[in-house]
Design a protein around this motif. Structure first.
Motif, PDB file in Angstrom:
ATOM      1  N   ASN A  88       0.877  -1.159   0.000  1.00  0.00           N
ATOM      2  CA  ASN A  88       0.000   0.000   0.000  1.00  0.00           C
ATOM      3  C   ASN A  88       0.921   1.216   0.000  1.00  0.00           C
ATOM      4  O   ASN A  88       1.601   1.468   0.988  1.00  0.00           O
ATOM      5  N   GLN A 104       1.558   5.316  -0.481  1.00  0.00           N
ATOM      6  CA  GLN A 104       0.968   6.654  -0.424  1.00  0.00           C
ATOM      7  C   GLN A 104       2.089   7.658  -0.690  1.00  0.00           C
ATOM      8  O   GLN A 104       3.069   7.692   0.055  1.00  0.00           O
ATOM      9  N   SER A 114      -1.430   7.382  -5.000  1.00  0.00           N
ATOM     10  CA  SER A 114      -1.286   6.140  -4.248  1.00  0.00           C
ATOM     11  C   SER A 114      -1.473   4.948  -5.181  1.00  0.00           C
ATOM     12  O   SER A 114      -1.920   5.084  -6.309  1.00  0.00           O
ATOM     13  N   SER A 149      -1.261   0.175  -5.223  1.00  0.00           N
ATOM     14  CA  SER A 149      -1.099  -1.115  -4.544  1.00  0.00           C
ATOM     15  C   SER A 149      -0.317  -2.078  -5.431  1.00  0.00           C
ATOM     16  O   SER A 149      -0.877  -3.056  -5.939  1.00  0.00           O
ATOM     17  N   SER A 166       7.124  -2.113   6.385  1.00  0.00           N
ATOM     18  CA  SER A 166       6.702  -0.737   6.130  1.00  0.00           C
ATOM     19  C   SER A 166       7.932   0.152   6.051  1.00  0.00           C
ATOM     20  O   SER A 166       9.018  -0.228   6.484  1.00  0.00           O
TER      21      SER A 166
END
Length: 119
Positions: A33, A35, A40, A42, A100
């Motif tokens: 994901n 941003q 944005s 995926s 992340s």
């Protein structure tokens, strides 16, 4: 006796530390994901891990590309090139199924990413 006990504790610690490193395996299909200040998306990464070396593929809004990278401890670095533009993902792997961090789209846009490994 005290030296022997200290040595055993040290060896156990080293063993547990090595075992923890072996526990992170990011090989597989990941959905990220992303941003950024430019939008944005995926994208999908299919990654293969060989010790600290990572190879794989990227498929997303930017196109398709071969991916290279590293995983040192829980610090991950992935990069690939789209039409001569270098895209970089830098972050941390919190488990074998989650990561992340920050993404840099060829210095044209920056942002964050979070990823989950498909079961």
């Amino acid at each position: 006796m005290k030296t022997l006990l200290s040595t055993l504790v040290l060896l156990l610690f080293i063993g547990f530390s090595a075992k923890a490193q072996e526990g992170i395996n990011i090989s597989g299909t990941w959905i990220m994901n992303v941003q950024t200040d430019a939008g944005s998306g995926s994208p999908t990464f299919v990654l293969k891990q060989d010790a600290e070396k990572i190879t794989g593929t990227y498929t997303g809004q930017l196109g398709d590309s071969a991916v290279t990278g590293t995983l040192k401890g829980n610090v991950i670095h992935l990069e690939f090139s789209i039409q001569g533009n270098l895209i970089k993902y830098d972050g941390t792997v919190t488990s074998s199924t989650e990561m992340s961090g920050k993404v840099n789209l060829a210095d044209m846009a920056t942002g964050t990413f979070s990823g989950k490994k498909k079961p």
